[in-house]
Design a protein around this motif. Structure first.
Motif, PDB file in Angstrom:
ATOM      1  N   ASN A   1     -13.172  -6.731  -2.273  1.00  0.00           N
ATOM      2  CA  ASN A   1     -11.980  -6.036  -2.766  1.00  0.00           C
ATOM      3  C   ASN A   1     -12.021  -5.807  -4.268  1.00  0.00           C
ATOM      4  OD1 ASN A   1      -9.274  -5.713  -0.917  1.00  0.00           O
ATOM      5  ND2 ASN A   1     -10.708  -7.174  -0.030  1.00  0.00           N
TER       6      ASN A   1
ATOM      7  N   PHE B   1      -2.312  -3.042  -6.276  1.00  0.00           N
ATOM      8  CA  PHE B   1      -3.528  -3.218  -5.487  1.00  0.00           C
ATOM      9  C   PHE B   1      -3.961  -4.706  -5.460  1.00  0.00           C
ATOM     10  CE2 PHE B   1      -8.190  -3.320  -5.117  1.00  0.00           C
ATOM     11  CZ  PHE B   1      -8.326  -2.758  -3.861  1.00  0.00           C
TER      12      PHE B   1
ATOM     13  N   LEU C   1      -3.009   4.449   6.771  1.00  0.00           N
ATOM     14  CA  LEU C   1      -2.427   3.116   6.660  1.00  0.00           C
ATOM     15  C   LEU C   1      -1.977   2.552   7.999  1.00  0.00           C
ATOM     16  CD1 LEU C   1      -0.341   3.407   3.360  1.00  0.00           C
ATOM     17  CD2 LEU C   1      -2.587   2.400   3.699  1.00  0.00           C
TER      18      LEU C   1
ATOM     19  N   TRP D   1      -9.787   1.236   1.151  1.00  0.00           N
ATOM     20  CA  TRP D   1      -9.089   1.160  -0.133  1.00  0.00           C
ATOM     21  C   TRP D   1     -10.052   1.398  -1.300  1.00  0.00           C
ATOM     22  CZ3 TRP D   1      -4.618   1.773  -2.039  1.00  0.00           C
ATOM     23  CH2 TRP D   1      -3.461   1.495  -1.297  1.00  0.00           C
ATOM     24  N   SER D   2     -11.274   0.874  -1.176  1.00  0.00           N
ATOM     25  CA  SER D   2     -12.237   1.078  -2.266  1.00  0.00           C
ATOM     26  C   SER D   2     -12.539   2.569  -2.446  1.00  0.00           C
ATOM     27  CB  SER D   2     -13.529   0.309  -1.974  1.00  0.00           C
ATOM     28  OG  SER D   2     -13.279  -1.077  -1.910  1.00  0.00           O
TER      29      SER D   2
ATOM     30  N   SER E   1       0.831  -1.202   0.000  1.00  0.00           N
ATOM     31  CA  SER E   1       0.000   0.000   0.000  1.00  0.00           C
ATOM     32  C   SER E   1       0.865   1.252   0.000  1.00  0.00           C
ATOM     33  CB  SER E   1      -0.932  -0.003   1.216  1.00  0.00           C
ATOM     34  OG  SER E   1      -1.810  -1.104   1.166  1.00  0.00           O
TER      35      SER E   1
ATOM     36  N   GLY F   1      -9.546   4.149  -4.032  1.00  0.00           N
ATOM     37  CA  GLY F   1      -9.470   3.792  -5.447  1.00  0.00           C
ATOM     38  C   GLY F   1     -10.450   4.599  -6.282  1.00  0.00           C
TER      39      GLY F   1
END
Length: 889
Positions: free
Chosen positions: A152, A127, A63, A104-105, A40, A108
């Motif tokens: 994910n 990713f 993170l 993360w989604s 990441s 993104g």
């Protein structure tokens, strides 16, 4: 068919090894968290450097949340086992992972639209690694892992598809196809983990014995093809992704991603085939599974061929070298899992060789390339064959190892079972030895003691006299033998019943024992006779004084239910060595003295050698008996045997009867039979009784299976021609040997055992039955009963009488002993309904006694048979308050 089993059973929720799997999940989650954190950081750094994204510092700070699941997992590992809560821990870790995935989604969705194509591709590649770090630890719980992977990949795939960029639409759909293909990866990982847990639990032993047959080995090879090909599929998919990146140019980018989407679809179908086989290997035949797998291999290679054909124009320079090297890598990777199948291995290797050869042929030096290609082909064939042979040997080796481990575990379990069985057997043997010792002591006591009175029996007393004689021979002190016969006992026994008679005998025995004390030996000789052995040097005056006092003691009244009774007693005394130096002489002279005491009513009599009158009378009786035998005047009476099972008649006992025609009196068998034995007339009289018994039986019941039992003395057995007499008698009467039974008293065990056993064995081989009469009143020995060829044991009537006063235990012991020696049992002396009920409850095969019939004269036997042979006696037990006495049957 294949898609119906795309989600196999082993991916479904189960609690098997839940605690162990949760612990492994926590350990892997720590590693996965740090891997995801590292990649990441790499992804964010790359995006920040290329785009100058202003919010990278905020996202980087987020993170640090990766430390939360890592710390939680570490604390769970350090928690004592008894305090762990696996279900709660898994749920909490899942929630943390969902939070990271959601973060993360969102990132993104914010970042991807603003990235250029190259940056976006690199970011997506990194990713995907992060996705694997999130999800693969949950392969221990595959349903959770698959759900997390969908969470994910699906948002990323959907976002890439909706970016309004035609070149990445197929790339986005590849994420969806990758999700389906990952079912095989999770299944493969989960299976490996579960097998490891089971193996650890079983200490390395296989669950069951492997099938080492040819068919079993073929099944194992086909199973190996499907079970071990998942890694090859995944590695080729990764290689395909890198191949697309290598060849990617803007003009062909959309087509490249479409090719990758198609390739992943092919691999997804192959994965479905693997899962279908794992779910139910019996659905198809081995040949069909192999063909289906081979079709997948061919389809996989054709997909690579299509890459070479479609994109050959853009392969030049550096990219052509990379593609050639990549094809070599793919050729190696594609052999993983198929090394055990020679045909598929050769086919795959040959097809893998085509692309690099075509690339080489595109050069200028064609013939050198052809030579190099041929050399490479030959080398490849040799390598492939060696790989195949090595794989087969490895498979066989693993099977043999599993077989060895299985057999080792079975042997260990067998040894444990044998050890347990040996311990149980040792315990049983110890208990059995104790029971045998107790039983032996009990039987030894029974063999040497009279069960009614508790005194020693005839055998015990004879042994003590023999011991005293040995001491006398060693010039030590002499001794006296007393023979005591009760007066008027028959009146009590017949008038008041056997129960009263038994009580009288017990009281008399107790008084004799008290009078004798510990130094004088006393025993019951039989019936109402008792014997005493005084093992010290005594005078005639002393023995008379002791006997007189004893008689006076025995005359004291005995209380019975009907009132007190008084009995007298007559005592005969013989001194050793004055009156004899053998047991037979002493007892005979004591018997003569008793007869003198009774006849003269003196109570006590010491043997006198000058007596001759009694001898004269006995001589006259012997002469009369000899005359009766010579003139065939001894008659027989028959007393029936009755079956316990159905009350039917099974046979008769032949009893001798003598009426002295000279004096016109009936002589008791108790008088003339001992006299015949003493005078040597017994063999002649025994032949006569045997002949008349056989003739009578064949006359009255010639066609039946009824047998006749005849009493045989030891003297007869000692006759050298006794067997011939029996055979000739049977032939003369035309009677089968199986219908004859010879009854022997226990005195037979005191004779020449070897000779008697031989005679009895010969007779038994002819079919004649052998029985022991009056068991328990003489020289009983378990070893004799076991070693002699016997068929039947007759329980003496004294034991039946004992049943009237609690003698059931002894009676049952005798029956058990007989049955243990495989002897049938005849119970004699059953005189009342009460006796019959007792005997029926305790065991035996046949019954004899006055309850059914008194001895029947041979001349009246026909009438009796006509009345009773067709009407079985009732063997049904009755429960009455008052016993019914039925002497007529």
């Amino acid at each position: 068919m294949l898609m119906s089993n795309f989600f196999p059973k082993n991916l479904r929720a189960t609690e098997e090894y839940a605690d162990e799997r949760t612990l492994s999940l926590m350990k892997r989650a720590i590693a996965g968290a740090f891997v995801a954190l590292g990649f990441s950081i790499a992804a964010l750094s790359m995006v920040a450097l290329r785009t100058g994204w202003p919010h990278w510092d905020i996202v980087s700070a987020l993170l640090t949340f990766y430390l939360v699941p890592a710390t939680y997992a570490y604390r769970y590992i350090r928690t004592p086992e008894e305090k762990r809560r696996p279900t709660t821990a898994r749920r909490n870790l899942l929630y943390m992972s969902i939070a990271m995935v959601t973060l993360w989604s969102i990132v993104g969705m914010i970042i991807l639209p603003g990235l250029d194509a190259d940056t976006r591709l690199v970011a997506v590649s990194i990713f995907i690694v992060v996705v694997y770090a999130h999800c693969l630890p949950f392969a221990l719980f595959p349903l959770i892992g698959m759900g997390l992977m969908a969470l994910n990949l699906l948002p990323l795939a959907i976002q890439l598809t909706l970016l309004n960029d035609d070149s990445v639409i197929a790339f986005g759909l590849c994420g969806v196809m990758l999700l389906f293909m990952e079912v095989g990866t999770f299944c493969w990982l989960h299976r490996k983990d579960m097998l490891a847990l089971k193996k650890n639990e079983a200490d390395g032993a296989p669950d069951q014995e492997p099938d080492m047959s040819e068919e079993g080995f073929r099944k194992r090879l086909v199973f190996s093809l499907h079970a071990n090909s998942t890694p090859a599929v995944m590695m080729q998919s990764v290689a395909a992704f890198f191949m697309v990146i290598t060849l990617r140019v803007e003009a062909y980018e959309s087509l490249l991603w479409c090719w990758l989407l198609g390739y992943l679809s092919v691999q997804t179908l192959r994965t479905a085939g693997f899962l279908a086989h794992g779910e139910n290997p019996e659905r198809l035949r081995l040949r069909d599974w192999r063909l289906l797998f081979g079709a997948g291999v061919v389809l996989n290679q054709l997909a690579w061929y299509s890459l070479l054909i479609l994109f050959h124009d853009i392969m030049s320079g550096f990219s052509l070298g990379v593609v050639s090297g990549m094809f070599i890598v793919i050729a190696v990777i594609s052999t993983v899992g198929i090394t055990s199948d020679r045909l598929l291995l050769y086919l795959n290797s040959a097809m893998c060789l085509v692309p690099p050869v075509l690339i080489l042929f595109s050069g200028e030096e064609v013939w050198s390339m052809v030579s190099l290609g041929m050399l490479a082909s030959v080398s490849l064939l040799i390598v492939v064959e060696n790989i195949h042979r090595s794989a087969l040997h490895s498979q066989k080796g693993r099977l043999l190892q599993r077989l060895t481990e299985f057999r080792s575990r079975e042997m260990a379990e067998l040894n444990n079972d044998l050890t347990d069985a040996r311990e149980r057997l040792t315990e049983v043997n110890a208990n059995l030895e104790k029971q045998i010792e107790e039983r032996t002591e009990e039987l030894n006591y029974q063999a040497t003691h009279d069960m009614l009175t508790g005194l020693g029996n005839r055998y015990y007393f004879s042994r003590k006299v023999s011991e005293a004689l040995k001491e006398q021979n060693d010039e030590q002190a002499g001794f006296a033998v007393y023979l005591l016969d009760l007066d008027r006992f028959k009146e009590v026994n017949d008038g008041l019943g056997h129960l009263a008679g038994d009580h009288v005998l017990r009281v008399i025995a107790a008084r004799i024992a008290n009078a004798c004390g510990d130094q004088v030996i006393c025993a019951r000789w039989g019936g109402d006779e008792f014997v005493i052995l005084e093992r010290r040097d005594v005078s005639e005056v002393q023995v008379e004084e002791f006997a007189t006092q004893l008689v006076a003691e025995l005359r004291k009244p005995i209380d019975l239910d009907s009132g007190p009774v008084s009995l007298g007693a007559s005592v005969g005394i013989a001194l050793c060595p004055e009156h004899g130096t053998s047991a037979e002489q002493l007892l005979e002279h004591a018997d003569i003295a008793v007869y003198r005491a009774k006849s003269r009513k003196t109570g006590v009599s010491v043997y006198d050698d000058k007596w001759g009158h009694e001898a004269s009378e006995r001589l006259q009786l012997v002469q009369a008996l000899g005359y009766a035998i010579d003139n065939d005047e001894i008659e027989i009476a028959m007393q029936p045997f009755v079956s316990v099972e159905n009350g039917s008649l099974t046979g008769f006992e032949a009893l001798a009867r003598w009426h002295d025609n000279v004096r016109n009196v009936a002589i008791s068998p108790g008088t003339f039979i001992p006299l015949a034995e003493e005078s040597g007339l017994m063999p002649a009289m025994g032949r006569m009784i045997l002949r008349k018994a056989c003739q009578t039986l064949m006359k009255e019941v010639p066609e039946s299976d009824l047998r006749v039992a005849v009493n045989i003395s030891v003297m007869q057995l000692r006759q050298h021609d006794f067997v011939d007499d029996v055979v000739s008698t049977l032939a003369e009467a035309n009677m089968p040997a199986s219908r004859l039974e010879l009854e022997l008293t226990e005195s037979v065990f005191a004779g020449d055992v070897l000779q008697i056993r031989q005679v009895l064995s010969t007779l038994r081989d002819l079919g004649v039955r052998i029985s022991i009469d009056d068991f328990g009143t003489g020289y009983s020995s378990i070893s004799y009963l076991r070693d002699f060829p016997l068929d039947t044991l007759k329980i003496d009537q004294s034991f039946v009488a004992g049943l009237r006063n609690g003698g059931e235990g002894l009676f049952s012991s005798i029956v058990s002993l007989a049955h243990g020696l495989k002897l049938s049992v005849i119970v004699e002396g059953v005189e009342s309904r009460h006796d019959l009920d007792k005997v029926l409850s305790l065991g035996g095969e046949e019954i004899q006694g006055y309850f059914f019939a008194r001895p029947i004269d041979s001349g009246k036997l026909g009438d009796w048979l006509e009345k009773h042979s067709s009407r079985p006696f009732s063997m049904k037990r009755r429960h009455l308050s008052v016993a019914v006495d039925n002497h007529s049957g």
